[in-house]
Design an enzyme around this catalytic site. Sequence first.
Site, PDB file in Angstrom:
ATOM      1  N   HIS A  28      74.429  27.141 -42.588  1.00 38.52           N
ATOM      2  CA  HIS A  28      74.373  26.362 -41.351  1.00 38.52           C
ATOM      3  C   HIS A  28      75.724  25.714 -41.070  1.00 38.52           C
ATOM      4  CE1 HIS A  28      72.939  22.594 -39.151  1.00 38.52           C
ATOM      5  NE2 HIS A  28      72.535  23.575 -38.371  1.00 38.52           N
ATOM      6  N   ARG A  29      76.385  26.183 -40.005  1.00 43.31           N
ATOM      7  CA  ARG A  29      77.746  25.718 -39.657  1.00 43.31           C
ATOM      8  C   ARG A  29      78.726  26.020 -40.786  1.00 43.31           C
ATOM      9  NH1 ARG A  29      75.816  19.706 -37.543  1.00 43.31           N
ATOM     10  NH2 ARG A  29      73.931  20.458 -36.500  1.00 43.31           N
TER      11      ARG A  29
ATOM     12  N   GLU B  90      75.456  30.529 -39.420  1.00 47.05           N
ATOM     13  CA  GLU B  90      75.132  30.010 -38.097  1.00 47.05           C
ATOM     14  C   GLU B  90      76.367  29.317 -37.536  1.00 47.05           C
ATOM     15  OE1 GLU B  90      73.971  26.823 -35.241  1.00 47.05           O
ATOM     16  OE2 GLU B  90      74.804  26.578 -37.255  1.00 47.05           O
TER      17      GLU B  90
ATOM     18  N   ASP C 149      78.081  27.368 -33.984  1.00 49.78           N
ATOM     19  CA  ASP C 149      77.847  26.706 -32.697  1.00 49.78           C
ATOM     20  C   ASP C 149      79.051  26.909 -31.786  1.00 49.78           C
ATOM     21  OD1 ASP C 149      75.372  25.314 -33.592  1.00 49.78           O
ATOM     22  OD2 ASP C 149      76.773  24.258 -34.906  1.00 49.78           O
TER      23      ASP C 149
ATOM     24  N   HIS D  90      79.931  21.700 -32.977  1.00 44.33           N
ATOM     25  CA  HIS D  90      78.514  21.457 -32.705  1.00 44.33           C
ATOM     26  C   HIS D  90      78.275  20.564 -31.500  1.00 44.33           C
ATOM     27  CE1 HIS D  90      74.600  19.400 -33.108  1.00 44.33           C
ATOM     28  NE2 HIS D  90      74.179  20.589 -33.494  1.00 44.33           N
TER      29      HIS D  90
ATOM     30  N   GLU E  41      74.950  30.212 -31.927  1.00 43.42           N
ATOM     31  CA  GLU E  41      74.139  29.350 -31.076  1.00 43.42           C
ATOM     32  C   GLU E  41      74.939  28.911 -29.853  1.00 43.42           C
ATOM     33  OE1 GLU E  41      71.952  24.991 -30.875  1.00 43.42           O
ATOM     34  OE2 GLU E  41      72.291  25.884 -32.847  1.00 43.42           O
TER      35      GLU E  41
ATOM     36  N   LYS F  19      75.610  26.466 -27.192  1.00 42.76           N
ATOM     37  CA  LYS F  19      75.309  25.043 -27.011  1.00 42.76           C
ATOM     38  C   LYS F  19      75.265  24.713 -25.512  1.00 42.76           C
ATOM     39  CE  LYS F  19      74.846  22.694 -29.985  1.00 42.76           C
ATOM     40  NZ  LYS F  19      73.618  22.386 -30.774  1.00 42.76           N
TER      41      LYS F  19
ATOM     42  N   ASP G 170      72.541  23.736 -45.130  1.00 53.18           N
ATOM     43  CA  ASP G 170      73.906  23.251 -45.352  1.00 53.18           C
ATOM     44  C   ASP G 170      74.386  23.580 -46.758  1.00 53.18           C
ATOM     45  OD1 ASP G 170      73.757  22.075 -42.823  1.00 53.18           O
ATOM     46  OD2 ASP G 170      73.104  20.134 -43.622  1.00 53.18           O
TER      47      ASP G 170
END
Length: 238
Positions: free
Chosen positions: A6-7, A33, A35, A48, A108, A110, A227
């Site tokens: 995640h990120r 992932e 953003d 993000h 993703e 945003k 994370d």
Amino acid sequence: MKIYAHRGCSGAYPENTLVAFRAAAELPITGVEIDVHLTRDGEIVVIHDEKVNRTTNGKGYVKDKTLKELRELDCGSWYSEEWSGEKIPTLDEIFDIFEETNHRLNIELKTDVFPYDGLADKVVDLAAKRGFTDRVLISSFNHEDILSIVQDKQVESAILTFEVLVDVYDYARVIGTKRIHISLPSAFRRMTTDALRKGAIVYVYTVNDLSYAEELQKIGVHGIFTDHPEKMLEHFGQ
């Protein structure tokens, strides 16, 4: 159960930075992932929040700044002085990192606050140019964007939701996808088990506790965003 960073490896490095994604690229996990927002001059950048305040030494909206202005910001020292000097990356730079790996890239959009007209097209076009079309999955809380991608693009897509919904699978099928990314609190509700029973592909965010991950595996979710991919990989394998 599939594992997505995640990120990037954001539990050990500043989120959405080159160093966080390089660390993820070294792990035998399913993917990462990412953003994305759009700058004032139309460049796709990886961050993000709508504002730069939380993760940089600057202030203001991403949409109001050019790429050059964003590049002048430090997006590492908020996390640790060890990473002072990290810059906000472009999506193109993230593609560079994963060019020689087999990881999937969940990008993703945003666009749930500011619509960023044209962002979806730019992401899909760049993925095609870089040869990532088959490895990209586009997700968003803005389901209008997902609908447009399903109708017009040759990439996989998923709806994001943090709410407890009724018949979420049927809703997703109206949009045109079977992929649903659900928040951790909502994941243990009937909406998730019903969606799985009907054939949905369900991923859950953000899962950092092993006990929660084990419970999600029991109910049959397909994957998690975490994370701490290192910890999850050690426990579950891949």
